[in-house]
Design an enzyme around this catalytic site. Sequence first.
Site, PDB file in Angstrom:
ATOM      1  N   GLU A   1      36.851  36.585  33.766  1.00  0.00           N
ATOM      2  CA  GLU A   1      38.141  36.381  33.106  1.00  0.00           C
ATOM      3  C   GLU A   1      37.883  36.043  31.654  1.00  0.00           C
ATOM      4  O   GLU A   1      37.161  35.072  31.408  1.00  0.00           O
ATOM      5  CB  GLU A   1      38.916  35.243  33.775  1.00  0.00           C
ATOM      6  CG  GLU A   1      39.500  35.648  35.102  1.00  0.00           C
ATOM      7  CD  GLU A   1      40.125  34.479  35.870  1.00  0.00           C
ATOM      8  OE1 GLU A   1      40.237  33.372  35.305  1.00  0.00           O
ATOM      9  OE2 GLU A   1      40.472  34.673  37.020  1.00  0.00           O
TER      10      GLU A   1
ATOM     11  N   HIS B   1      45.342  34.648  34.577  1.00  0.00           N
ATOM     12  CA  HIS B   1      45.185  33.402  35.357  1.00  0.00           C
ATOM     13  C   HIS B   1      46.183  32.331  34.883  1.00  0.00           C
ATOM     14  O   HIS B   1      45.797  31.286  34.361  1.00  0.00           O
ATOM     15  CB  HIS B   1      43.735  32.896  35.248  1.00  0.00           C
ATOM     16  CG  HIS B   1      43.368  31.989  36.395  1.00  0.00           C
ATOM     17  ND1 HIS B   1      42.096  31.863  36.877  1.00  0.00           N
ATOM     18  CD2 HIS B   1      44.123  31.148  37.149  1.00  0.00           C
ATOM     19  CE1 HIS B   1      42.078  30.997  37.879  1.00  0.00           C
ATOM     20  NE2 HIS B   1      43.301  30.550  38.058  1.00  0.00           N
ATOM     21  N   ILE B   2      47.449  32.637  35.113  1.00  0.00           N
ATOM     22  CA  ILE B   2      48.507  31.741  34.623  1.00  0.00           C
ATOM     23  C   ILE B   2      49.239  31.049  35.771  1.00  0.00           C
ATOM     24  O   ILE B   2      50.370  30.583  35.606  1.00  0.00           O
ATOM     25  CB  ILE B   2      49.523  32.500  33.730  1.00  0.00           C
ATOM     26  CG1 ILE B   2      50.036  33.778  34.419  1.00  0.00           C
ATOM     27  CG2 ILE B   2      48.908  32.836  32.385  1.00  0.00           C
ATOM     28  CD1 ILE B   2      51.175  34.467  33.681  1.00  0.00           C
ATOM     29  N   GLY B   3      48.571  30.982  36.924  1.00  0.00           N
ATOM     30  CA  GLY B   3      49.213  30.374  38.102  1.00  0.00           C
ATOM     31  C   GLY B   3      49.786  28.992  37.830  1.00  0.00           C
ATOM     32  O   GLY B   3      50.856  28.636  38.320  1.00  0.00           O
TER      33      GLY B   3
ATOM     34  N   ILE C   1      49.878  26.398  49.090  1.00  0.00           N
ATOM     35  CA  ILE C   1      50.471  27.453  48.239  1.00  0.00           C
ATOM     36  C   ILE C   1      51.007  28.582  49.132  1.00  0.00           C
ATOM     37  O   ILE C   1      52.121  29.071  48.938  1.00  0.00           O
ATOM     38  CB  ILE C   1      49.439  28.003  47.222  1.00  0.00           C
ATOM     39  CG1 ILE C   1      48.922  26.879  46.322  1.00  0.00           C
ATOM     40  CG2 ILE C   1      50.068  29.129  46.379  1.00  0.00           C
ATOM     41  CD1 ILE C   1      47.764  27.270  45.417  1.00  0.00           C
TER      42      ILE C   1
ATOM     43  N   ILE D   1      46.241  35.812  43.944  1.00  0.00           N
ATOM     44  CA  ILE D   1      46.477  34.620  43.111  1.00  0.00           C
ATOM     45  C   ILE D   1      45.428  33.554  43.427  1.00  0.00           C
ATOM     46  O   ILE D   1      45.635  32.376  43.152  1.00  0.00           O
ATOM     47  CB  ILE D   1      47.915  34.065  43.292  1.00  0.00           C
ATOM     48  CG1 ILE D   1      48.224  33.772  44.765  1.00  0.00           C
ATOM     49  CG2 ILE D   1      48.929  35.023  42.707  1.00  0.00           C
ATOM     50  CD1 ILE D   1      49.537  32.989  44.957  1.00  0.00           C
ATOM     51  N   SER D   2      44.304  33.976  44.044  1.00  0.00           N
ATOM     52  CA  SER D   2      43.296  32.971  44.405  1.00  0.00           C
ATOM     53  C   SER D   2      42.151  32.964  43.395  1.00  0.00           C
ATOM     54  O   SER D   2      42.226  32.302  42.357  1.00  0.00           O
ATOM     55  CB  SER D   2      42.806  33.199  45.831  1.00  0.00           C
ATOM     56  OG  SER D   2      42.243  34.484  45.987  1.00  0.00           O
ATOM     57  N   ARG D   3      41.114  33.743  43.653  1.00  0.00           N
ATOM     58  CA  ARG D   3      40.015  33.897  42.700  1.00  0.00           C
ATOM     59  C   ARG D   3      39.606  35.361  42.690  1.00  0.00           C
ATOM     60  O   ARG D   3      39.637  36.028  43.745  1.00  0.00           O
ATOM     61  CB  ARG D   3      38.799  33.038  43.101  1.00  0.00           C
ATOM     62  CG  ARG D   3      38.962  31.549  42.884  1.00  0.00           C
ATOM     63  CD  ARG D   3      39.004  31.181  41.403  1.00  0.00           C
ATOM     64  NE  ARG D   3      39.170  29.762  41.170  1.00  0.00           N
ATOM     65  CZ  ARG D   3      40.337  29.146  40.982  1.00  0.00           C
ATOM     66  NH1 ARG D   3      41.477  29.833  41.000  1.00  0.00           N
ATOM     67  NH2 ARG D   3      40.386  27.843  40.766  1.00  0.00           N
TER      68      ARG D   3
ATOM     69  N   ASP E   1      46.432  37.940  39.333  1.00  0.00           N
ATOM     70  CA  ASP E   1      46.445  36.866  38.326  1.00  0.00           C
ATOM     71  C   ASP E   1      45.020  36.400  38.049  1.00  0.00           C
ATOM     72  O   ASP E   1      44.797  35.602  37.141  1.00  0.00           O
ATOM     73  CB  ASP E   1      47.306  35.687  38.816  1.00  0.00           C
ATOM     74  CG  ASP E   1      47.465  34.624  37.740  1.00  0.00           C
ATOM     75  OD1 ASP E   1      47.684  35.008  36.564  1.00  0.00           O
ATOM     76  OD2 ASP E   1      47.355  33.421  38.041  1.00  0.00           O
TER      77      ASP E   1
HETATM   78  O1  LIG Z   1      44.694  25.447  40.972  1.00  0.00           O
HETATM   79  C1  LIG Z   1      43.891  26.361  40.730  1.00  0.00           C
HETATM   80  O2  LIG Z   1      42.682  26.245  40.965  1.00  0.00           O
HETATM   81  C2  LIG Z   1      44.377  27.612  40.152  1.00  0.00           C
HETATM   82  O3  LIG Z   1      43.605  28.418  39.734  1.00  0.00           O
HETATM   83  C3  LIG Z   1      45.831  27.908  40.133  1.00  0.00           C
HETATM   84  O4  LIG Z   1      46.121  29.160  39.570  1.00  0.00           O
END
Ligand SMILES: O=C(O)C(=O)CO
Length: 396
Positions: A341, A360-362, A230, A310-312, A336
């Site tokens: 959450e 959390h819409i990645g 990513i 955008i990870s955790r 995100d």
């Molecule tokens: O792939 C994942 O684990 C995700 O949370 C992507 O946002």
Amino acid sequence: MLRSKAFSLLKPIPLMSGQSNLAYKLTHPAIASHGLHCHGRIANYRQRCKTCPCNAGRRTISAAQAKVMAETELPGILILDIGGTHGVLENLAALLKKHFHLITMKEFLEHKKEMSKKIQSVFVFEGRPTIDRELLESLPNLKVIGNSGVGVDHLDVKMISEFGVKVTNTPHAVADSTADIGMALMLASARRLVEGCQVAVSPDTKCFAVDWLGVEVTRATLGIIGMGSIGYKVAQRARAFDMRILYHNRHQRSQEEEEAVGAHYCEKMEDLLQQADFVMLIVNLTPETHKLIGKKELGLMKPTATLINISRGAVIDQDALVEALSNKVIRAAALDVTYPEPLPRDHPLLKLNNIIITPHIGTATVQAIRMMAEEAIANMLAVLNGQPIPSEVCPK
Ligand SMILES: O=C(O)C(=O)CO
């Protein structure tokens, strides 16, 4: 292979909370406490049990159907938390049904005796269901847990491996959509898009461009922490904005890979933090990355810098972030992911105006959802057929 007609007519049934001790454990605690269906992250924010349009959960099967299912040849797959609306449920179920007998948690709990030996795979679509010893002990023929998504911090991979069960994930399927959300957050925060939208929909608000000055992404310095697939996709996109790209990672990428995106390796994360205008977090959540960004790290960042995650959520010390944003230690944040959450309504992060938070819409795109299911299916079939596993998560 033969498939029973009765089974092919069955609709998958989403997990119901509070049915039994086991069912309860398989429901994400945050979701249980909100009294929501465990339908996936987006749905968690929006759907309450009463208004949930997915009525499939009310359906049940007869003991005769359960017996037919238990006797048919396709390997059984236990579906944890396959959810959503707008046809996602049906589309994914159709993909899975080509290779597996779908067995929902509700069916499993109602017909445990017939079902438990049949189940060879568990498919984790969304949410963070607990897969504990109790569940693993009740599935003697389980061979693989196929996780949709790259992050497996909700799974105890070491404990699962003690049962001889493999864990797989979907790093390829998620890479583009998650990189896109990173770029979207960076641009939205830089140009104060959310605030701008709010002004535009309130016609009485006086709006002068000078009151809404943002900062430019073009030619700014981007610091990527976590240069996996990513991270690399983000770097490829950032290059189109003429950004100077710094990255910090456990391993340095090859010279060829670095040159292809114009990225420079920072062995010390501190060097990256001090130089970057935008810092983007794209690491897995592990004990080493838990609260990787705290008061000290935020203090190293420029006062004009923006933090994007955008990870955790737990990669950032959220208390320290509240303090840093309130005191303008950094310019802004765009997240995100958070913990928990969703954030409780009274969380201090929600009161700040220099933050953007998405739920959390990645991977929330039509394409990514489908690709994740396809990648998970390929992984699970490889395990069941004794073939090389495309994406196995090995215990540390
Ligand atoms: O792939 C994942 O684990 C995700 O949370 C992507 O946002």
